[in-house]
Design a protein around this motif. Structure first.
Motif, PDB file in Angstrom:
ATOM      1  N   ALA A  97       6.120 -67.728  50.713  1.00 40.93           N
ATOM      2  CA  ALA A  97       7.079 -66.763  51.257  1.00 40.93           C
ATOM      3  C   ALA A  97       8.435 -66.878  50.552  1.00 40.93           C
ATOM      4  N   LEU A  98       8.873 -68.105  50.300  1.00 47.90           N
ATOM      5  CA  LEU A  98      10.150 -68.309  49.599  1.00 47.90           C
ATOM      6  C   LEU A  98      10.078 -67.810  48.157  1.00 47.90           C
ATOM      7  N   ILE A  99       8.962 -68.081  47.495  1.00 50.70           N
ATOM      8  CA  ILE A  99       8.807 -67.629  46.112  1.00 50.70           C
ATOM      9  C   ILE A  99       8.779 -66.110  46.054  1.00 50.70           C
ATOM     10  N   ALA A 100       8.073 -65.487  46.981  1.00 50.47           N
ATOM     11  CA  ALA A 100       7.997 -64.020  47.006  1.00 50.47           C
ATOM     12  C   ALA A 100       9.380 -63.410  47.225  1.00 50.47           C
ATOM     13  N   ALA A 101      10.124 -63.966  48.170  1.00 49.46           N
ATOM     14  CA  ALA A 101      11.475 -63.465  48.429  1.00 49.46           C
ATOM     15  C   ALA A 101      12.358 -63.638  47.198  1.00 49.46           C
ATOM     16  N   PHE A 102      12.266 -64.796  46.551  1.00 47.82           N
ATOM     17  CA  PHE A 102      13.050 -65.047  45.350  1.00 47.82           C
ATOM     18  C   PHE A 102      12.696 -64.063  44.248  1.00 47.82           C
ATOM     19  N   CYS A 103      11.405 -63.797  44.055  1.00 42.37           N
ATOM     20  CA  CYS A 103      10.973 -62.895  42.980  1.00 42.37           C
ATOM     21  C   CYS A 103      11.491 -61.473  43.195  1.00 42.37           C
ATOM     22  N   VAL A 104      11.445 -60.990  44.412  1.00 39.65           N
ATOM     23  CA  VAL A 104      11.939 -59.635  44.679  1.00 39.65           C
ATOM     24  C   VAL A 104      13.461 -59.589  44.526  1.00 39.65           C
ATOM     25  N   ALA A 105      14.137 -60.625  44.986  1.00 33.92           N
ATOM     26  CA  ALA A 105      15.593 -60.687  44.797  1.00 33.92           C
ATOM     27  C   ALA A 105      15.940 -60.759  43.312  1.00 33.92           C
ATOM     28  N   LEU A 106      15.170 -61.520  42.545  1.00 36.63           N
ATOM     29  CA  LEU A 106      15.388 -61.614  41.106  1.00 36.63           C
ATOM     30  C   LEU A 106      15.184 -60.258  40.431  1.00 36.63           C
ATOM     31  N   ALA A 107      14.135 -59.559  40.805  1.00 37.65           N
ATOM     32  CA  ALA A 107      13.866 -58.237  40.225  1.00 37.65           C
ATOM     33  C   ALA A 107      14.995 -57.268  40.528  1.00 37.65           C
ATOM     34  N   SER A 108      15.498 -57.291  41.741  1.00 35.41           N
ATOM     35  CA  SER A 108      16.580 -56.359  42.085  1.00 35.41           C
ATOM     36  C   SER A 108      17.877 -56.743  41.377  1.00 35.41           C
ATOM     37  N   ALA A 109      18.180 -58.032  41.294  1.00 34.24           N
ATOM     38  CA  ALA A 109      19.388 -58.461  40.580  1.00 34.24           C
ATOM     39  C   ALA A 109      19.303 -58.085  39.104  1.00 34.24           C
ATOM     40  N   TYR A 110      18.145 -58.293  38.512  1.00 32.19           N
ATOM     41  CA  TYR A 110      17.937 -57.954  37.101  1.00 32.19           C
ATOM     42  C   TYR A 110      18.080 -56.452  36.882  1.00 32.19           C
ATOM     43  N   SER A 111      17.495 -55.664  37.768  1.00 30.73           N
ATOM     44  CA  SER A 111      17.581 -54.212  37.637  1.00 30.73           C
ATOM     45  C   SER A 111      19.023 -53.716  37.780  1.00 30.73           C
ATOM     46  N   PHE A 112      19.709 -54.184  38.807  1.00 29.53           N
ATOM     47  CA  PHE A 112      21.086 -53.735  39.005  1.00 29.53           C
ATOM     48  C   PHE A 112      22.001 -54.215  37.873  1.00 29.53           C
ATOM     49  N   TYR A 113      21.739 -55.408  37.330  1.00 28.91           N
ATOM     50  CA  TYR A 113      22.522 -55.905  36.206  1.00 28.91           C
ATOM     51  C   TYR A 113      22.303 -55.025  34.973  1.00 28.91           C
ATOM     52  N   LEU A 114      21.032 -54.717  34.681  1.00 29.68           N
ATOM     53  CA  LEU A 114      20.746 -53.851  33.529  1.00 29.68           C
ATOM     54  C   LEU A 114      21.316 -52.445  33.723  1.00 29.68           C
ATOM     55  N   GLN A 115      21.291 -51.946  34.938  1.00 31.90           N
ATOM     56  CA  GLN A 115      21.881 -50.633  35.203  1.00 31.90           C
ATOM     57  C   GLN A 115      23.390 -50.653  34.966  1.00 31.90           C
ATOM     58  N   PHE A 169       9.992 -58.122  53.528  1.00 38.74           N
ATOM     59  CA  PHE A 169       8.589 -57.716  53.500  1.00 38.74           C
ATOM     60  C   PHE A 169       7.773 -58.656  52.618  1.00 38.74           C
ATOM     61  N   ALA A 170       8.286 -58.965  51.434  1.00 29.20           N
ATOM     62  CA  ALA A 170       7.570 -59.842  50.510  1.00 29.20           C
ATOM     63  C   ALA A 170       7.366 -61.225  51.121  1.00 29.20           C
ATOM     64  N   ALA A 171       8.410 -61.750  51.743  1.00 28.71           N
ATOM     65  CA  ALA A 171       8.293 -63.077  52.363  1.00 28.71           C
ATOM     66  C   ALA A 171       7.291 -63.049  53.508  1.00 28.71           C
ATOM     67  N   GLY A 172       7.374 -62.033  54.335  1.00 28.78           N
ATOM     68  CA  GLY A 172       6.458 -61.939  55.472  1.00 28.78           C
ATOM     69  C   GLY A 172       5.025 -61.696  55.065  1.00 28.78           C
ATOM     70  N   ALA A 173       4.820 -60.833  54.099  1.00 31.64           N
ATOM     71  CA  ALA A 173       3.457 -60.511  53.673  1.00 31.64           C
ATOM     72  C   ALA A 173       2.796 -61.681  52.951  1.00 31.64           C
ATOM     73  N   THR A 174       3.566 -62.487  52.272  1.00 37.97           N
ATOM     74  CA  THR A 174       2.992 -63.651  51.602  1.00 37.97           C
ATOM     75  C   THR A 174       2.771 -64.787  52.590  1.00 37.97           C
ATOM     76  N   GLY A 175       3.702 -64.989  53.474  1.00 37.11           N
ATOM     77  CA  GLY A 175       3.604 -66.088  54.433  1.00 37.11           C
ATOM     78  C   GLY A 175       2.683 -65.816  55.600  1.00 37.11           C
ATOM     79  N   PHE A 176       2.287 -64.578  55.809  1.00 32.31           N
ATOM     80  CA  PHE A 176       1.433 -64.196  56.930  1.00 32.31           C
ATOM     81  C   PHE A 176      -0.012 -64.610  56.672  1.00 32.31           C
ATOM     82  N   THR A 177      -0.643 -65.161  57.684  1.00 35.57           N
ATOM     83  CA  THR A 177      -2.065 -65.487  57.633  1.00 35.57           C
ATOM     84  C   THR A 177      -2.736 -64.807  58.822  1.00 35.57           C
ATOM     85  N   PRO A 178      -3.735 -63.956  58.570  1.00 34.16           N
ATOM     86  CA  PRO A 178      -4.428 -63.315  59.689  1.00 34.16           C
ATOM     87  C   PRO A 178      -5.050 -64.338  60.633  1.00 34.16           C
TER      88      PRO A 178
END
Length: 145
Positions: free
Chosen positions: A65-83, A130-139
């Protein structure tokens, strides 16, 4: 954790980070083409990252869950920086590479921070959660086994 179980997880981590950076770059290109920030694209990046991490042994783990959250935050930071770099390049009439090499990182961060506000920030934060929850969730069926 033995070496056989560590290999898929390390692979999953590396690919999730690559998905995040590639997703941020594609997000930037689409944003430049559409002349908007396309914050909703963060959910597509989140889906790709979650799919990768869950498929490589991070499902139902707090570390996943932490890795997923970090990856999405990284993608958004990278995108906004490039923009931000693209905005400066367009204003100065420079190629994007030249603007990236010549401008101070603080200036690009300030522009990116200004663009990351309002609904864009809300949507990106929801995608991170969403990324953190969907990765950390176990049915429940998987927990019983």
């Amino acid at each position: 954790m033995n070496a056989a179980s560590a290999t898929p997880r390390l692979f999953g981590l590396a690919v999730a980070l690559m998905y995040a950076l590639a997703g941020g770059a594609i997000w930037c290109l689409l944003s430049l083409y559409s002349r908007g920030d396309l914050a909703g694209f963060s959910f597509l990046v989140a889906l790709a990252v979650v799919w990768q991490l869950r498929g490589n042994g991070y499902a139902g783990r707090w570390s996943g869950a932490l890795i997923a959250a970090f990856c999405v935050a990284l993608a958004s930071a990278y995108s906004f920086y490039l923009q931000a770099v693209a905005q400066v390049a367009a204003m100065l009439g420079l190629p994007m590479r030249a603007a990236l090499l010549q401008m101070e990182p603080g200036m690009a961060l300030a522009i990116a921070r200004a663009n990351f506000s309002g609904w864009s920030a809300v949507v990106v934060i929801l995608a991170v959660l969403f990324a953190a929850g969907a990765t950390g969730f176990t049915p429940a069926r998987d927990r019983a086994a």
